[in-house]
Design an enzyme around this catalytic site. Structure first.
Site, short mmCIF file in Angstrom:
data_model
loop_
_atom_site.label_atom_id
_atom_site.label_comp_id
_atom_site.label_asym_id
_atom_site.label_seq_id
_atom_site.Cartn_x
_atom_site.Cartn_y
_atom_site.Cartn_z
CG HIS A 42 16.03 -19.98 18.82
ND1 HIS A 42 15.96 -21.22 18.25
CD2 HIS A 42 14.92 -19.31 18.43
CE1 HIS A 42 14.85 -21.31 17.53
NE2 HIS A 42 14.19 -20.16 17.62
CB CYS A 93 -0.95 -0.03 1.20
SG CYS A 93 -0.12 -0.09 2.80
#
Length: 613
Positions: free
Chosen positions: A534, A26
């Site tokens: 992680h 957009c």
């Protein structure tokens, strides 16, 4: 901004080009649908140079600002020209019904805006030229140009057919033919004369400028095409499938789908008009006041179907566009107020640039660069938006084009039947801007005290040594089998191939976040470094099975404290890597490995993290 580099990093953080199924944009955002959302790394996206922010609901919305077209082109060059969602490998990602519907609405209506906005603004400029005597509205030149501006709305069903077919992955040319049959002059004459098909009467409807009949027609055609493709021999498929699909789709649309879509569109617009008629300026004021939150989440796009439908049926819109004008100018006024008050050398140019963009109808730079970062600025925008929106509602301000309202597009409010309409538009513009400027001047203050206190804490402990959070063999980050980590997009650090399923705190600090699946957590050290620990690669797909957390967000932990336990064998049996990754995610720190290879235990030094001067 290096557009190519930014695009490259965005694609990598989204899980690679093969994970992207739909790409568009957009005025300020890349809008991307992924095949597998779990492969994307939002934290990495937000750290990319040129990315103002990331929002995830149905799609990934990556806020770029005024450079969005250039970044989009570079991303498109990397992933290829994606006009519809490619076939996924493996099972499709499950989405809720609401998410699926919203994703469809965005994919169908978002691409329509440039054409409709261009035509609408052209018509409003012509009205202005006629009003001041520059052009004669009876001249053929004027009428030709007026028809140019009318074309996008008149052929709106054709435009909808294209975007719907692209989203549904069916032949767009046949879809256009099916919808185009409803617009044929000969068909329109037959319908107007009371035609019937197989003794069934056809309702008299003018399908030009209609949205919902076209959508239902393409939805039905998509099912016909897919059904006939399954049962038709390949030797005759090229003509037989389109022929049979059109043969069934067009009559069904004339008899059932067209009237159903037309009546739904009429009911939809009538509901908004009823809301406006019963609550008037209150509805406009409230909508303007909540627009900052709608724009931030991307939910303002849900208003586009109503606005386009209203413009197609009534030729005007009196709720969303006036409310947007008030909000856009409130953002601009607040940004200019912040720019005039702040002594922050980074915030001042950001606020000026964002204020100019908002003045011309583009608010995302203002929202992500200034408003949502400072709650008192947000309060100023909300209050001014309510005041400006309420005023536009009291004056019954009407828009005659679908485009981001601002100073450059103010001609969208020219009404040849009501000369005061444009006056009220300028008044709304001025009231919203001035009110926001005054509120922000009064409420906003630089957060210097907090920054100084934070700097004092950071300066006390510039360097910290991180102990290994697991037992195992040290690996350089480049050997991690995940592009996002190995490329350094998330941050600098190191990895360890674990031999024991226990994760401990490498340093004292605060747990800033922990994933619901317990496979990763964030830790902020006393010198301000933000760590990401992680466990494994793609282990989020295990949905927490085999992982157990012993801390929660907000906990203060000490060096060596147990954080998470994990089952190494279960991870490997599921086909995932068990590598534990430790990276520093904020870029104002220097990270030096204490050991490059070999085995480490819990108390062995792993990294030295130093604050950059």
């Amino acid at each position: 901004m290096d557009y190519k580099q930014t695009a490259k990093e965005i694609v990598a953080a989204l899980g690679g080009k093969d994970n992207i199924s739909l790409l568009n944009h957009c005025s300020t955002r890349l809008r991307i649908t992924l095949k597998n959302d779990n492969k994307a790394d939002s934290a990495a996206l937000e750290k990319i140079d040129g990315v103002l922010g990331v929002r995830k609901n149905v799609q990934y919305q990556i806020i770029i600002g005024n450079d969005v077209v250039e970044v989009y082109q570079e991303v498109n060059n990397i992933v290829g020209n994606i006009s519809n969602e490619d076939t996924q490998d493996g099972p499709a990602q499950k989405r809720s019904i609401g998410s699926t519907v919203l994703d469809f609405i965005i994919a169908v209506f978002q691409p329509l805006v440039p054409a409709i906005a261009g035509g609408g603004v052209l018509k409003s400029i012509l009205l202005l030229l006629a009003a001041i005597g520059v052009m004669d509205d009876g001249s053929t030149t004027y009428q030709i140009l007026d028809n140019v501006g009318t074309a996008p709305l008149y052929f709106l069903p054709i435009l909808v057919a294209v975007t719907s077919a692209n989203k549904l992955k069916v032949n767009p040319l046949v879809a256009i033919s099916a919808v185009g049959a409803l617009l044929l002059p000969g068909m329109s004459e037959l319908i107007a004369d009371g035609a019937n098909f197989l003794s069934f009467n056809i309702q008299e409807i003018d399908y030009s400028s209609q949205v919902f009949p076209a959508i239902l027609t393409v939805l039905f055609y998509a099912q016909m095409e897919k059904g006939f493709n399954k049962i038709t021999p390949k030797s005759i498929r090229v003509f037989f499938v389109p022929m049979m699909s059109l043969l069934l789709t067009v009559p069904i649309s004339l008899l059932i789908l067209g009237p159903l879509g037309y009546n739904f569109g009429t009911l939809f617009s009538s509901a908004i008009i009823w809301l406006y008629g019963h609550f008037g300026w209150v509805a406009t004021g409230i909508l303007a006041g909540i627009l900052p939150f709608m724009v931030v989440t991307g939910m303002h796009k849900a208003m586009i179907p109503y606005a386009i439908s209203s413009m197609g049926e009534l030729g005007k819109e009196s709720l969303y566009m006036p409310a947007s004008l008030a909000h856009n100018l409130a953002e601009s006024g607040a940004c200019f107020a912040v720019a005039s008050r702040t002594k922050d050398k980074k915030l001042k140019p950001t606020a000026i640039s964002a204020g100019i963009s908002a003045l011309f109808g583009i608010t995302e730079p203002a929202l992500y660069g200034v408003t949502v970062l400072h709650k008192k600025v947000l309060y100023s925008v909300i209050l001014a938006s309510i005041i400006g929106g309420s005023f536009s509602g009291i004056m019954i301000l009407e828009a005659f084009a679908i485009v981001g309202p601002g100073l450059a597009s103010i001609t969208m409010f020219i009404d040849p039947q009501n000369a005061m309409n444009i006056v009220w538009a300028f008044a709304t513009l001025g009231i919203s801007f001035v009110a926001a400027f005054i509120f922000a001047i009064i409420l906003y203050k630089d957060e210097t005290t907090t920054e100084e206190e934070n700097n004092e804490v950071i300066n006390e402990t510039k360097d910290v040594i991180l102990e290994s959070p697991v037992k195992g063999r040290v690996l350089p980050l480049t050997e991690v089998k995940d592009d996002v980590f190995s490329s350094g997009l998330v941050g600098d650090g190191i990895a360890v191939e674990p031999t024991e399923g226990k994760l401990t705190a490498p340093v004292a600090g605060e747990v800033t976040m922990i994933f619901e699946t317990n496979h990763a957590l964030g830790l902020k050290t006393d010198n301000g470094a933000e760590l990401l620990l992680h466990i494994g690669v793609d282990t989020v797909k295990m949905d927490g099975v085999g992982f157990q957390a012993f801390v929660k967000q907000g906990d203060r932990v000490e060096q060596g404290q147990q954080l998470i336990t994990f089952d190494i064998d279960k991870i490997k049996n599921e086909g995932f890597e068990s590598t534990v990754i430790c990276v520093v995610t904020n870029n104002n720190f220097e990270v030096k490995p204490s050991i490059d290879q070999g085995n480490v235990s819990f108390e062995d030094p792993l990294l030295t993290v130093s604050q950059l001067a």
